[in-house]
Design a protein around this motif. Sequence first.
Motif, PDB file in Angstrom:
ATOM      1  N   GLU A  83      13.566   5.905  11.552  1.00  0.00           N
ATOM      2  CA  GLU A  83      13.274   5.230  10.892  1.00  0.00           C
ATOM      3  C   GLU A  83      12.636   4.138  11.492  1.00  0.00           C
ATOM      4  OE1 GLU A  83      15.756   1.117   8.779  1.00  0.00           O
ATOM      5  OE2 GLU A  83      16.858   3.297   8.668  1.00  0.00           O
ATOM      6  N   GLY A  84      13.293   4.212  13.120  1.00  0.00           N
ATOM      7  CA  GLY A  84      12.684   3.662  13.960  1.00  0.00           C
ATOM      8  C   GLY A  84      10.968   3.520  13.935  1.00  0.00           C
ATOM      9  N   ILE A  85      10.490   4.862  14.434  1.00  0.00           N
ATOM     10  CA  ILE A  85       8.648   4.774  14.178  1.00  0.00           C
ATOM     11  C   ILE A  85       8.070   4.970  12.656  1.00  0.00           C
ATOM     12  CG2 ILE A  85       7.821   7.588  13.715  1.00  0.00           C
ATOM     13  CD1 ILE A  85       9.524   8.806  15.804  1.00  0.00           C
ATOM     14  N   GLN A  86       9.109   5.075  11.412  1.00  0.00           N
ATOM     15  CA  GLN A  86       8.256   4.564  10.682  1.00  0.00           C
ATOM     16  C   GLN A  86       7.764   3.150  10.547  1.00  0.00           C
ATOM     17  OE1 GLN A  86       7.684   6.361   7.663  1.00  0.00           O
ATOM     18  NE2 GLN A  86       7.908   7.856   8.696  1.00  0.00           N
ATOM     19  N   THR A  87       8.685   2.061  11.321  1.00  0.00           N
ATOM     20  CA  THR A  87       8.882   1.180  11.142  1.00  0.00           C
ATOM     21  C   THR A  87       7.789   0.462  11.676  1.00  0.00           C
ATOM     22  OG1 THR A  87      11.892   0.820  10.793  1.00  0.00           O
ATOM     23  CG2 THR A  87       9.891  -1.277  11.436  1.00  0.00           C
ATOM     24  N   ALA A  88       8.104   1.578  13.825  1.00  0.00           N
ATOM     25  CA  ALA A  88       7.313   0.694  13.882  1.00  0.00           C
ATOM     26  C   ALA A  88       5.820   1.228  13.871  1.00  0.00           C
ATOM     27  CB  ALA A  88       6.797   1.372  15.479  1.00  0.00           C
ATOM     28  N   VAL A  89       5.605   2.372  13.549  1.00  0.00           N
ATOM     29  CA  VAL A  89       3.981   2.842  12.785  1.00  0.00           C
ATOM     30  C   VAL A  89       4.072   1.444  11.410  1.00  0.00           C
ATOM     31  CG1 VAL A  89       2.948   4.520  11.527  1.00  0.00           C
ATOM     32  CG2 VAL A  89       4.113   4.986  13.292  1.00  0.00           C
ATOM     33  N   LEU A  90       4.682   0.969  10.626  1.00  0.00           N
ATOM     34  CA  LEU A  90       3.857   0.561   9.576  1.00  0.00           C
ATOM     35  C   LEU A  90       3.393  -0.878  10.183  1.00  0.00           C
ATOM     36  CD1 LEU A  90       4.121  -0.603   6.965  1.00  0.00           C
ATOM     37  CD2 LEU A  90       6.121  -1.170   6.894  1.00  0.00           C
ATOM     38  N   SER A  91       4.920  -1.574  11.392  1.00  0.00           N
ATOM     39  CA  SER A  91       4.256  -2.548  11.489  1.00  0.00           C
ATOM     40  C   SER A  91       2.772  -2.440  12.598  1.00  0.00           C
ATOM     41  CB  SER A  91       4.929  -2.886  12.774  1.00  0.00           C
ATOM     42  OG  SER A  91       6.941  -3.187  12.134  1.00  0.00           O
ATOM     43  N   ALA A  92       2.916  -1.251  13.378  1.00  0.00           N
ATOM     44  CA  ALA A  92       1.227  -1.284  13.724  1.00  0.00           C
ATOM     45  C   ALA A  92       0.001  -1.515  13.061  1.00  0.00           C
ATOM     46  CB  ALA A  92       1.049  -0.074  15.015  1.00  0.00           C
ATOM     47  N   LEU A  93       0.784  -0.103  11.622  1.00  0.00           N
ATOM     48  CA  LEU A  93      -0.351  -0.462  10.819  1.00  0.00           C
ATOM     49  C   LEU A  93      -0.667  -1.680  10.118  1.00  0.00           C
ATOM     50  CD1 LEU A  93      -0.928   2.119  12.226  1.00  0.00           C
ATOM     51  CD2 LEU A  93      -0.877   3.659   9.930  1.00  0.00           C
ATOM     52  N   CYS A  94      -0.133  -2.458   9.344  1.00  0.00           N
ATOM     53  CA  CYS A  94      -0.063  -3.769   8.575  1.00  0.00           C
ATOM     54  C   CYS A  94      -0.961  -4.619   9.346  1.00  0.00           C
ATOM     55  CB  CYS A  94       1.080  -4.374   8.689  1.00  0.00           C
ATOM     56  SG  CYS A  94       1.970  -3.274   6.915  1.00  0.00           S
ATOM     57  N   SER A  95      -0.499  -5.200  11.375  1.00  0.00           N
ATOM     58  CA  SER A  95      -1.542  -6.116  11.512  1.00  0.00           C
ATOM     59  C   SER A  95      -2.642  -5.377  11.774  1.00  0.00           C
ATOM     60  CB  SER A  95      -0.361  -5.561  13.437  1.00  0.00           C
ATOM     61  OG  SER A  95      -1.351  -6.715  14.104  1.00  0.00           O
ATOM     62  N   ILE A  96      -3.184  -4.087  12.119  1.00  0.00           N
ATOM     63  CA  ILE A  96      -4.462  -3.442  11.698  1.00  0.00           C
ATOM     64  C   ILE A  96      -5.431  -4.150  10.974  1.00  0.00           C
ATOM     65  CG2 ILE A  96      -5.559  -1.567  12.306  1.00  0.00           C
ATOM     66  CD1 ILE A  96      -3.748   0.018  13.952  1.00  0.00           C
ATOM     67  N   LYS A  97      -4.416  -3.571   9.470  1.00  0.00           N
ATOM     68  CA  LYS A  97      -4.796  -4.191   8.533  1.00  0.00           C
ATOM     69  C   LYS A  97      -5.424  -5.513   8.197  1.00  0.00           C
ATOM     70  CE  LYS A  97      -4.757  -2.955   3.150  1.00  0.00           C
ATOM     71  NZ  LYS A  97      -4.011  -2.766   1.999  1.00  0.00           N
ATOM     72  N   GLU A  98      -3.803  -6.435   9.208  1.00  0.00           N
ATOM     73  CA  GLU A  98      -4.665  -8.076   9.321  1.00  0.00           C
ATOM     74  C   GLU A  98      -6.149  -7.876  10.425  1.00  0.00           C
ATOM     75  OE1 GLU A  98      -1.982 -11.503  10.650  1.00  0.00           O
ATOM     76  OE2 GLU A  98      -0.759 -10.075   9.470  1.00  0.00           O
ATOM     77  N   GLN A  99      -5.789  -8.111  10.976  1.00  0.00           N
ATOM     78  CA  GLN A  99      -6.931  -7.828  12.112  1.00  0.00           C
ATOM     79  C   GLN A  99      -8.689  -7.546  11.436  1.00  0.00           C
ATOM     80  OE1 GLN A  99      -5.530  -9.303  14.554  1.00  0.00           O
ATOM     81  NE2 GLN A  99      -6.324  -8.724  16.265  1.00  0.00           N
ATOM     82  N   ARG A 100      -8.234  -6.028  10.917  1.00  0.00           N
ATOM     83  CA  ARG A 100     -10.021  -6.281  10.125  1.00  0.00           C
ATOM     84  C   ARG A 100     -10.245  -7.134   8.733  1.00  0.00           C
ATOM     85  NH1 ARG A 100      -9.431   1.005   9.162  1.00  0.00           N
ATOM     86  NH2 ARG A 100     -11.717   0.300   9.373  1.00  0.00           N
ATOM     87  N   GLU A 101      -9.629  -7.418   8.474  1.00  0.00           N
ATOM     88  CA  GLU A 101      -8.907  -8.389   7.101  1.00  0.00           C
ATOM     89  C   GLU A 101      -9.792  -9.548   7.604  1.00  0.00           C
ATOM     90  OE1 GLU A 101      -5.624  -7.974   5.067  1.00  0.00           O
ATOM     91  OE2 GLU A 101      -6.176  -6.071   3.639  1.00  0.00           O
ATOM     92  N   ARG A 102      -9.606  -9.353   8.622  1.00  0.00           N
ATOM     93  CA  ARG A 102      -9.763 -11.583   9.525  1.00  0.00           C
ATOM     94  C   ARG A 102     -11.088 -11.046  10.379  1.00  0.00           C
ATOM     95  NH1 ARG A 102      -4.847 -13.336  12.024  1.00  0.00           N
ATOM     96  NH2 ARG A 102      -6.162 -14.990  12.649  1.00  0.00           N
ATOM     97  N   GLY A 103     -11.883  -9.910   9.538  1.00  0.00           N
ATOM     98  CA  GLY A 103     -12.742 -10.097  10.874  1.00  0.00           C
ATOM     99  C   GLY A 103     -13.055  -9.741  12.337  1.00  0.00           C
ATOM    100  N   LEU A 104     -11.130  -9.791  13.034  1.00  0.00           N
ATOM    101  CA  LEU A 104     -11.102  -9.026  14.020  1.00  0.00           C
ATOM    102  C   LEU A 104     -11.100  -8.596  15.311  1.00  0.00           C
ATOM    103  CD1 LEU A 104      -8.096 -12.226  14.270  1.00  0.00           C
ATOM    104  CD2 LEU A 104     -10.492 -12.481  14.928  1.00  0.00           C
ATOM    105  N   PRO A 105     -11.456  -8.171  16.319  1.00  0.00           N
ATOM    106  CA  PRO A 105     -11.126  -6.628  16.850  1.00  0.00           C
ATOM    107  C   PRO A 105      -9.972  -5.961  16.212  1.00  0.00           C
ATOM    108  CG  PRO A 105     -12.114  -8.403  17.990  1.00  0.00           C
ATOM    109  CD  PRO A 105     -11.795  -9.231  17.100  1.00  0.00           C
ATOM    110  N   ALA A 106     -10.502  -4.895  15.531  1.00  0.00           N
ATOM    111  CA  ALA A 106      -9.741  -4.428  15.583  1.00  0.00           C
ATOM    112  C   ALA A 106      -9.856  -2.386  15.855  1.00  0.00           C
ATOM    113  CB  ALA A 106      -8.702  -4.143  13.855  1.00  0.00           C
ATOM    114  N   GLY A 107      -8.653  -1.149  16.513  1.00  0.00           N
ATOM    115  CA  GLY A 107      -9.693  -0.636  16.928  1.00  0.00           C
ATOM    116  C   GLY A 107     -10.142   0.267  15.893  1.00  0.00           C
ATOM    117  N   SER A 108     -10.727   2.087  16.385  1.00  0.00           N
ATOM    118  CA  SER A 108     -10.441   2.506  14.929  1.00  0.00           C
ATOM    119  C   SER A 108      -9.372   4.270  14.584  1.00  0.00           C
ATOM    120  CB  SER A 108     -11.908   2.984  14.758  1.00  0.00           C
ATOM    121  OG  SER A 108     -12.435   3.745  15.790  1.00  0.00           O
ATOM    122  N   LEU A 109      -9.150   4.289  15.568  1.00  0.00           N
ATOM    123  CA  LEU A 109      -8.868   5.396  16.567  1.00  0.00           C
ATOM    124  C   LEU A 109      -6.597   4.204  16.625  1.00  0.00           C
ATOM    125  CD1 LEU A 109     -10.042   7.005  19.268  1.00  0.00           C
ATOM    126  CD2 LEU A 109     -10.451   7.841  17.332  1.00  0.00           C
TER     127      LEU A 109
END
Length: 653
Positions: free
Chosen positions: A74-100
């Motif tokens: 569950e901890g891994i799931q939560t961490a990965v979800l948290s990170a990917l939600c942040s990456i998605k938000e960054q991309r939607e706002r046109g801010l720098p976000a990695g691709s890998l």
Amino acid sequence: MNTDISLDSNATTTVLPTVVNAVVRALTEVYGNPSSAHSIGLRARTLLTAVRTRARRVVGAGAGKLVFNSGATEGIQTAVLSALCSIKEQRERGLPAGSLLLYGATEHKAVPESLTHWNRVLGLNLDIRTIPVNIDGRHDLETLRRLTPDAALVCTMAANNETGVISDIEGIGAILEGSNALWLVDCVQALGKLPLNLASTRIDYAPFSGHKLYAPKGIGMLYVRSGAPYTPLMIGGGQENGERSGTENMSGIAALGEVLAELENGTVFRDHTALEKLRGLLIDTLSTSFPGIVFNTPLDKSLPTTLNVAVPGLSSADLVDALDAAGVCVSAGSACSAAKALPSYVLQAMGLPEWRTTNALRISFGPATDEATIVEACRRIRHCGEALRRAGMLAGAPESPLNGVVQVAAGKVNSWLLLDAEQGMAVIIDSRPETRERIATILLRHRYEHVIELSTKDAVTWPYSDDRITVGGSRLRRIVIGAQGVCYVLETADGQPRLAFTGELGRAELASVLPSNTILCGGESEATYSTVKVQQASDVDRSHDIHLDRCGLQVLLREQPSTALVDVREAFEHFASAHTDFMEFTVNVPVTQLANALPAWLADTDRTPIVFVCRSGNRSERAARHLRKLGYEQAFHLSGGIALTPPVPLTGS
């Protein structure tokens, strides 16, 4: 009474007595809901706060969050979800976000599978890549350095669960310094074994699991660095300050708190030097007990509680079974299919030879293990090594060479061996691609050099002018049936058929050349044993009473003291467990050599009850069903096997 010793602590640990007491107290005294405002709830809230405070100290959380959950997955799931939600938000706002999305090649499968799942669910379609490891199991920092500029999330582990290899966390952190990439570090194997001060590192997320360190299953925690993005995996009641909804598992939290208290007190857990000493005892014992053993674990860069080994010519399954029989529980270093152990992806990533990746065995103990336990485990390991040597599984001449008829099964097919130890002669009937490697191993171990290969589909393979030859004191006769079919009949000295090896030939083809009660040894596992006589449905299907539990076995032994107990495990397993009281009451007829005993059993007009036993009940049930199918209705098996039956005398006294 014999007690199993677990050397599989990286999978799970027992629960400490003090932890059990803490659980009982939480269930009976501090049982309130910590969200309730009344006194009972406040007492639970106080316990929750105290454990969280202690956890923060132990892992060095600083200003970071510490969220209780169900465990590392569950901890891994939560961490990965948290990170990917942040990456998605960054991309939607046109801010720098990695691709890998990067993860270590030796990570627990929960990490890449979580990355794949949430990457798809969130529609990010980011490129997921592995960070290779070197021969010592540590991450290739040059590759990481090259990929870091494009990284959005990096997933590594503090210490590997299969090999115990300790990652270069400082080196990885230095490479990520200045990068926008988020960093997840699996700290499951680190707690209690490595010093932790997470707030002083670059780590954003660190999951932990209680049952890897003497707490019950179902409790864990996730560290989240101050300022790191966080998205709850579970929403609803607002528990854990809204970070993980669902009523807190208070008994689990109390248990984890007791483990953390023991860590702080330093009275139960041994230090690195003491643990290295215990590992040294195991290394010395393994080295002398299993000639040629290799250590897949780089000892200078690994946890002192983990060893990963491989023994030439021995599968991990055989080693697990042998050690389990001796009362030492370990695990294979790789997953297993029905026919063959699959290579360990961890060891493959390290670039080790195939035989080491396939035959790997993991041995692990916990930081609370005492010296007496390891000393006893070493005694049992030596006993296991001796059992394997006696059975011809290790280097040197076997003390008890394999002899007689041996079934070699793989998947749905059978091959048969007729072995004559005195002459060093082996007859192979119907060698199959699936069984060829196993046959070659048997012949090599038991030093059979005069080998004859026969086929039930090809009469030409018979290398003799006479239709009969002598094998192991019996006569083997060839009978050609039609244009292609051949059966080989093992006869007594006076020409009475005992067994017939028939391949895929049917009853109709055999009825004209064999007596109706001849035992047929077929080429398909679903029809391993049968007779020419067509069995009645009542003969085949009356197996509802085939299973005996311990009480049923006691009753049978009281009523019919002549009942035979037959251990159908392989000889090396039987030898390894011969020191237990239970084995004193059994004879050993491995299920792979059942054909040798069938004629005598079926000739018993008194039909003495026979009860088959094995470790889990699988092989014993198969043996009992074979005998029932041949018309022996007094065949039974111990349901659940020895694993569920205490190894004490099973007489009626």
